[in-house]
Design an enzyme around this catalytic site. Sequence first.
Site, PDB file in Angstrom:
ATOM      1  N   GLY A  69       0.806  -1.210   0.000  1.00 51.17           N
ATOM      2  CA  GLY A  69       0.000   0.000   0.000  1.00 51.17           C
ATOM      3  C   GLY A  69       0.841   1.262   0.000  1.00 51.17           C
ATOM      4  CB  THR A  70       3.900   2.262   1.847  1.00 53.49           C
ATOM      5  OG1 THR A  70       3.317   2.016   3.137  1.00 53.49           O
ATOM      6  CG2 THR A  70       4.811   3.467   1.926  1.00 53.49           C
ATOM      7  CD  GLN A 181      -6.951  -0.563   7.357  1.00 55.05           C
ATOM      8  OE1 GLN A 181      -7.686  -1.507   7.634  1.00 55.05           O
ATOM      9  NE2 GLN A 181      -5.681  -0.528   7.719  1.00 55.05           N
ATOM     10  N   GLY A 202      -1.920  -6.180  -0.019  1.00 59.19           N
ATOM     11  CA  GLY A 202      -2.290  -7.578   0.187  1.00 59.19           C
ATOM     12  C   GLY A 202      -2.462  -7.985   1.642  1.00 59.19           C
ATOM     13  CG  HIS A 203       0.037  -6.426   5.041  1.00 56.32           C
ATOM     14  ND1 HIS A 203      -0.032  -6.107   6.377  1.00 56.32           N
ATOM     15  CD2 HIS A 203       0.366  -5.290   4.405  1.00 56.32           C
ATOM     16  CE1 HIS A 203       0.264  -4.819   6.527  1.00 56.32           C
ATOM     17  NE2 HIS A 203       0.508  -4.307   5.346  1.00 56.32           N
ATOM     18  CB  THR A 239      12.546  -9.103 -10.549  1.00 58.33           C
ATOM     19  OG1 THR A 239      13.761  -8.837 -11.240  1.00 58.33           O
ATOM     20  CG2 THR A 239      12.084 -10.521 -10.848  1.00 58.33           C
ATOM     21  CB  CYS A 327       2.159   3.622  10.482  1.00 56.74           C
ATOM     22  SG  CYS A 327       1.431   2.456   9.362  1.00 56.74           S
TER      23      CYS A 327
HETATM   24  N1  PLP Z   1      -2.911   3.091   3.750  1.00 60.77           N
HETATM   25  C1  PLP Z   1      -3.649   2.722   4.795  1.00 60.77           C
HETATM   26  C2  PLP Z   1      -5.001   3.323   5.003  1.00 60.77           C
HETATM   27  C3  PLP Z   1      -3.170   1.765   5.697  1.00 60.77           C
HETATM   28  O1  PLP Z   1      -3.912   1.395   6.744  1.00 60.77           O
HETATM   29  C4  PLP Z   1      -1.878   1.212   5.472  1.00 60.77           C
HETATM   30  C5  PLP Z   1      -1.294   0.244   6.436  1.00 60.77           C
HETATM   31  O2  PLP Z   1      -1.506   0.343   7.615  1.00 60.77           O
HETATM   32  C6  PLP Z   1      -1.143   1.629   4.341  1.00 60.77           C
HETATM   33  C7  PLP Z   1      -1.698   2.572   3.510  1.00 60.77           C
HETATM   34  C8  PLP Z   1       0.211   1.076   4.042  1.00 60.77           C
HETATM   35  O3  PLP Z   1       0.115  -0.200   3.457  1.00 60.77           O
HETATM   36  P1  PLP Z   1       1.365  -1.219   3.515  1.00 60.77           P
HETATM   37  O4  PLP Z   1       1.451  -1.704   4.930  1.00 60.77           O
HETATM   38  O5  PLP Z   1       1.001  -2.296   2.546  1.00 60.77           O
HETATM   39  O6  PLP Z   1       2.569  -0.465   3.075  1.00 60.77           O
END
Ligand code: PLP
Length: 388
Positions: A69-70, A181, A202-203, A239, A327
């Site tokens: 996600g990041t 989310q 994914g996680h 990759t 985070c």
């Molecule tokens: N965006 C939101 C709303 C999230 O809750 C999170 C993870 O907590 C992320 C982005 C980041 O995703 P990732 O952990 O896959 O980098």
Amino acid sequence: MIFLDAAATTPVRREVLDAMWPYFTGSFGNASSHHTLGEAAAAALAGARASVAGVLGCRQGDVVFTSGGTEADNLAVKGIALARQAANPSLNRVVISAVEHPAVEESARYLERFHGFAVDVVPVDGAGQVTPNALAAVLRPETALVSIMYANNEVGTIQPIAALAERAHEHGIPFHTDAVQAAGWLPLDTKALGVDAMSISGHKLGAPKGCGMLFVRSRTRLEPVIHGGGQERGRRSGTENVAGAVGLATALTLARDRQAEEQARVAALRDRFIGAVAGGVPDAVLTGHPTERLPSIASFCFPGTSGESVLLELERHGVVCSSGSACAAGSDAPSTVLTAMGIPAEMAQTAVRFSFDASVTRGDLDLAAAAVSAAVARVKNLGAGQTR
Ligand code: PLP
């Protein structure tokens, strides 16, 4: 242990692991290699892309696999804003909401620090929602991009994405949403949502950590942020994580197929849990929107405690949860999400978030609710801070 921290991460679903396994072992090829092993990997990647596109109602070419996600948020915010600025230097503002995840917020701040952008932050109301009128008020002719999350990771509030995207489009501005989310719980049809870009990880939905994706509608210009061999049609070099892409596609398909049933069941359990917590801790304050919230998140402030102390006490009772987003964990600063919603800093320090995946049971939540009243009572008795 009762795990009520699914918004931080989820275990890998068995079906997902089974689907991924061949690409760790026998079919371990590099999808760019021109031999049979490589071709098998490329075919698996193409199959994963087709499945994801099916869930999102988009073209296969609109799916960019990322490391999570990041990275997807970075690619969307930086990639779209920079591409638009390159085409028209007067496009030098980005709009984000006051409750974005740091992956979006810090990407916008990077544009401000290094690329001459201004960041306009659209406020939320007391329930954590952005209204279309509040968004319209901050849009300018120079706005290159709007990025507003689909559902919040701390309080679970769902944004009216289709209406917000429409407002941005009335001004010709592309709209990105962080659906990290929301994925697994809410509809992800990109046409119905009207979004130009959408991030998924994914996680959070039963695939492993380190895989995710960005949907980018084909007409949307995108500058890559990771440069190299030109994979993912030049939009994300490196990759490809074939097993991760297969895992993500499997998890998204499973979630889509079970969404209606899981959403209703977990929402009913969440409401029962909210009722039980309110019964056990009469001064508990539910944060977030009363109805427009994810089935998977119940978040409270417990006046007269500290969230961290309640967490520690709950862990002694075998209940694992979080005082905010994972985070921000470890930081003593009050949650910016809660303060943006108008909750005073002192109250925000008492926040605890409970979050569930589809495996949650009524028995677990009944035990957890009893543990919450015991934990809060003990922390109040001891005085906040002394149990640290
Ligand atoms: N965006 C939101 C709303 C999230 O809750 C999170 C993870 O907590 C992320 C982005 C980041 O995703 P990732 O952990 O896959 O980098």
